[in-house]
Design a protein around this motif. Structure first.
Motif, PDB file in Angstrom:
ATOM      1  N   THR D  93       0.809  -1.227   0.000  1.00 39.17           N
ATOM      2  CA  THR D  93       0.000   0.000   0.000  1.00 39.17           C
ATOM      3  C   THR D  93       0.838   1.270   0.000  1.00 39.17           C
ATOM      4  O   THR D  93       0.323   2.345   0.296  1.00 39.17           O
ATOM      5  N   PHE D  94       2.136   1.140  -0.283  1.00 40.32           N
ATOM      6  CA  PHE D  94       2.902   2.380  -0.466  1.00 40.32           C
ATOM      7  C   PHE D  94       3.013   2.664  -1.981  1.00 40.32           C
ATOM      8  O   PHE D  94       2.663   1.811  -2.805  1.00 40.32           O
ATOM      9  N   PRO D  95       3.441   3.875  -2.351  1.00 40.21           N
ATOM     10  CA  PRO D  95       3.361   4.300  -3.755  1.00 40.21           C
ATOM     11  C   PRO D  95       4.115   3.398  -4.728  1.00 40.21           C
ATOM     12  O   PRO D  95       5.124   2.778  -4.364  1.00 40.21           O
ATOM     13  N   GLY D  96       3.606   3.362  -5.976  1.00 36.66           N
ATOM     14  CA  GLY D  96       4.207   2.574  -7.029  1.00 36.66           C
ATOM     15  C   GLY D  96       3.195   1.738  -7.797  1.00 36.66           C
ATOM     16  O   GLY D  96       3.526   1.104  -8.783  1.00 36.66           O
ATOM     17  N   GLY D  97       1.936   1.748  -7.328  1.00 38.13           N
ATOM     18  CA  GLY D  97       0.850   1.077  -8.047  1.00 38.13           C
ATOM     19  C   GLY D  97      -0.138   2.105  -8.556  1.00 38.13           C
ATOM     20  O   GLY D  97      -0.580   2.960  -7.781  1.00 38.13           O
ATOM     21  N   VAL D  98      -0.478   2.020  -9.842  1.00 38.92           N
ATOM     22  CA  VAL D  98      -1.328   3.035 -10.482  1.00 38.92           C
ATOM     23  C   VAL D  98      -2.297   2.354 -11.445  1.00 38.92           C
ATOM     24  O   VAL D  98      -1.860   1.529 -12.266  1.00 38.92           O
ATOM     25  N   PRO D  99      -3.592   2.694 -11.384  1.00 39.31           N
ATOM     26  CA  PRO D  99      -4.544   2.131 -12.350  1.00 39.31           C
ATOM     27  C   PRO D  99      -4.228   2.609 -13.771  1.00 39.31           C
ATOM     28  O   PRO D  99      -3.693   3.701 -13.959  1.00 39.31           O
ATOM     29  N   ILE D 100      -4.565   1.781 -14.740  1.00 37.57           N
ATOM     30  CA  ILE D 100      -4.384   2.131 -16.154  1.00 37.57           C
ATOM     31  C   ILE D 100      -5.765   2.324 -16.783  1.00 37.57           C
ATOM     32  O   ILE D 100      -6.628   1.448 -16.664  1.00 37.57           O
ATOM     33  N   LYS D 101      -5.959   3.462 -17.428  1.00 31.95           N
ATOM     34  CA  LYS D 101      -7.256   3.766 -18.043  1.00 31.95           C
ATOM     35  C   LYS D 101      -7.144   3.832 -19.558  1.00 31.95           C
ATOM     36  O   LYS D 101      -6.095   4.166 -20.101  1.00 31.95           O
ATOM     37  N   ASN D 102      -8.237   3.521 -20.232  1.00 38.36           N
ATOM     38  CA  ASN D 102      -8.241   3.697 -21.684  1.00 38.36           C
ATOM     39  C   ASN D 102      -8.662   5.131 -22.022  1.00 38.36           C
ATOM     40  O   ASN D 102      -8.863   5.965 -21.124  1.00 38.36           O
ATOM     41  N   ALA D 103      -8.800   5.421 -23.315  1.00 35.39           N
ATOM     42  CA  ALA D 103      -9.091   6.789 -23.766  1.00 35.39           C
ATOM     43  C   ALA D 103     -10.415   7.295 -23.189  1.00 35.39           C
ATOM     44  O   ALA D 103     -10.599   8.509 -22.978  1.00 35.39           O
ATOM     45  N   SER D 104     -11.353   6.358 -22.902  1.00 37.91           N
ATOM     46  CA  SER D 104     -12.655   6.751 -22.357  1.00 37.91           C
ATOM     47  C   SER D 104     -12.630   6.922 -20.849  1.00 37.91           C
ATOM     48  O   SER D 104     -13.658   7.225 -20.235  1.00 37.91           O
ATOM     49  N   GLY D 105     -11.472   6.679 -20.242  1.00 38.67           N
ATOM     50  CA  GLY D 105     -11.388   6.841 -18.799  1.00 38.67           C
ATOM     51  C   GLY D 105     -11.762   5.589 -18.019  1.00 38.67           C
ATOM     52  O   GLY D 105     -11.749   5.588 -16.781  1.00 38.67           O
ATOM     53  N   GLU D 106     -12.070   4.508 -18.724  1.00 34.47           N
ATOM     54  CA  GLU D 106     -12.362   3.244 -18.029  1.00 34.47           C
ATOM     55  C   GLU D 106     -11.064   2.604 -17.540  1.00 34.47           C
ATOM     56  O   GLU D 106     -10.053   2.621 -18.262  1.00 34.47           O
ATOM     57  N   ILE D 107     -11.114   2.014 -16.357  1.00 30.40           N
ATOM     58  CA  ILE D 107      -9.943   1.300 -15.845  1.00 30.40           C
ATOM     59  C   ILE D 107      -9.855  -0.064 -16.526  1.00 30.40           C
ATOM     60  O   ILE D 107     -10.795  -0.857 -16.462  1.00 30.40           O
ATOM     61  N   ILE D 108      -8.747  -0.320 -17.184  1.00 29.46           N
ATOM     62  CA  ILE D 108      -8.564  -1.580 -17.917  1.00 29.46           C
ATOM     63  C   ILE D 108      -7.449  -2.437 -17.331  1.00 29.46           C
ATOM     64  O   ILE D 108      -7.162  -3.519 -17.835  1.00 29.46           O
ATOM     65  N   GLY D 109      -6.844  -1.956 -16.239  1.00 32.25           N
ATOM     66  CA  GLY D 109      -5.761  -2.704 -15.608  1.00 32.25           C
ATOM     67  C   GLY D 109      -4.996  -1.821 -14.649  1.00 32.25           C
ATOM     68  O   GLY D 109      -5.513  -0.794 -14.189  1.00 32.25           O
ATOM     69  N   ALA D 110      -3.787  -2.244 -14.313  1.00 38.09           N
ATOM     70  CA  ALA D 110      -2.966  -1.435 -13.399  1.00 38.09           C
ATOM     71  C   ALA D 110      -1.503  -1.815 -13.579  1.00 38.09           C
ATOM     72  O   ALA D 110      -1.180  -2.918 -14.035  1.00 38.09           O
TER      73      ALA D 110
END
Lengths: 132, 132, 132, 132
Positions: D93-110
């Protein structure tokens, strides 16, 4: 570069002698550069719960190439690595784990010691690591 | 009665010498009467996957006070102990684990050896156990 | 000697191309000489359950320095290594794991492939391993 | 919507380039919308213990659809999610993990990155995530 069994046994022998000198009973683990156990010795009467701790200290020291106590300062509440201990099937981040380097300064493994105060654990680990 | 570290190291030394004599590279583990690791050595170049197996063989031999290969016959499909390997966080039931007895015949620990054929593993384990 | 990330990515690229050529969707894992993951790729639509299997195949191949399918023959009921899969937090012993060697023939890591029949898994793993 | 392997490899490539640019050696993991690993790369010489941490960061970011550092603030002693790290076989839970979004802003992974200070880990993760 990987520590050999002969070197690992030399480390354990040195650590045992230091343990006796300061009147403690230790669990002593040595892992190689891949963080896998190479040699281990549990002195008669040493705490049973320190068996796993000594191995985890050795692994932790090699996982991050630093003394375990350094990580422990960073994993306190409010510090950058809080609860890092939940990774890698359990880290131990208080003193007693020390990387082992060869003459060229390359890390070839690590030692983990557990069975007394963390100060004593570190003294014995440091002594063992420096025997190479 | 419990095996001492000095005895365990004598067992490992004997097992190493036997391993060299028959041209093998072994992982050698010794547990005490409580089935907890007392001493361990991984010979240079020994299979990495045999590390865990050697420890599990030693534990299995002490868990049931018999050679691991005997349990392996009983754990086959259709036999009384089928899939007993699922217990105790994983048993290894093929040859290479042997109880260690003192002069009075009491079981004081066990040795587990892994790194070659199961026949060789057993020969080395037997030799180590009989060195006490 | 340890596989580099660049080499591991080359292995995965080759394995992906072979997978496409034989019309399969694979999980492809590459571990180093210490049996730790170096690179991984899961092709779109590949079986989710094959993720863990591909990593375990790669580890198993390096743990014992042989193709996983060879171990699988020895781990059958009645064979010498019955239920060896209980060690090392779970082995996978059917085909699809292959050691990776450098030009000198030294083992520097291993590849594990899962996502189709074991025959196809092995073909893709073999192709990936031979790309170095 | 799920991240594709091609996208995940693009994320890892961007993260590797950023790691080199700021002179670090990283473990980089990308998971899909189901929080399962899609692609992974460990740069030569990166900390071994960061392998598991990078994967756990990526999973944690997708498990809760937020940067891992945000959860870390809530998991401190006295805070609402104290010791949430015990769930899901271990969170980081410390920094270094970030969600990945597509062009529409939907989360598609991390993406999860580990191998340097948490500030650097986050910079690289952010850069990788924004490459899509």
């Amino acid at each position: 570069m990987n520590i050999t069994l002969e070197q690992a046994e030399k480390v354990i022998l040195a650590a045992k002698q230091k343990s006796v000198a300061i009147d403690t009973k230790m669990n002593i683990a040595v892992v190689d550069a891949g963080a896998n156990l190479v040699a281990f010795g549990r002195m008669d009467g040493a705490w049973l719960g320190s068996l796993d701790i000594s191995i985890k200290k050795a692994k932790t020291a090699r996982f991050f190439d630093m003394n375990t106590g350094v990580i422990g300062e960073l994993s306190q509440p409010g510090q950058p690595l809080f609860n890092i201990e939940h990774s890698n099937n359990g880290l131990i981040t208080f003193p007693g784990g020390v990387p082992i380097k060869n003459a060229s300064g390359e890390i070839i493994g690590a030692i983990g010691v557990s069975g007394s105060s963390v100060e004593n654990d570190h003294i014995v680990a440091e002594f063992g690591a420096s025997s190479i």
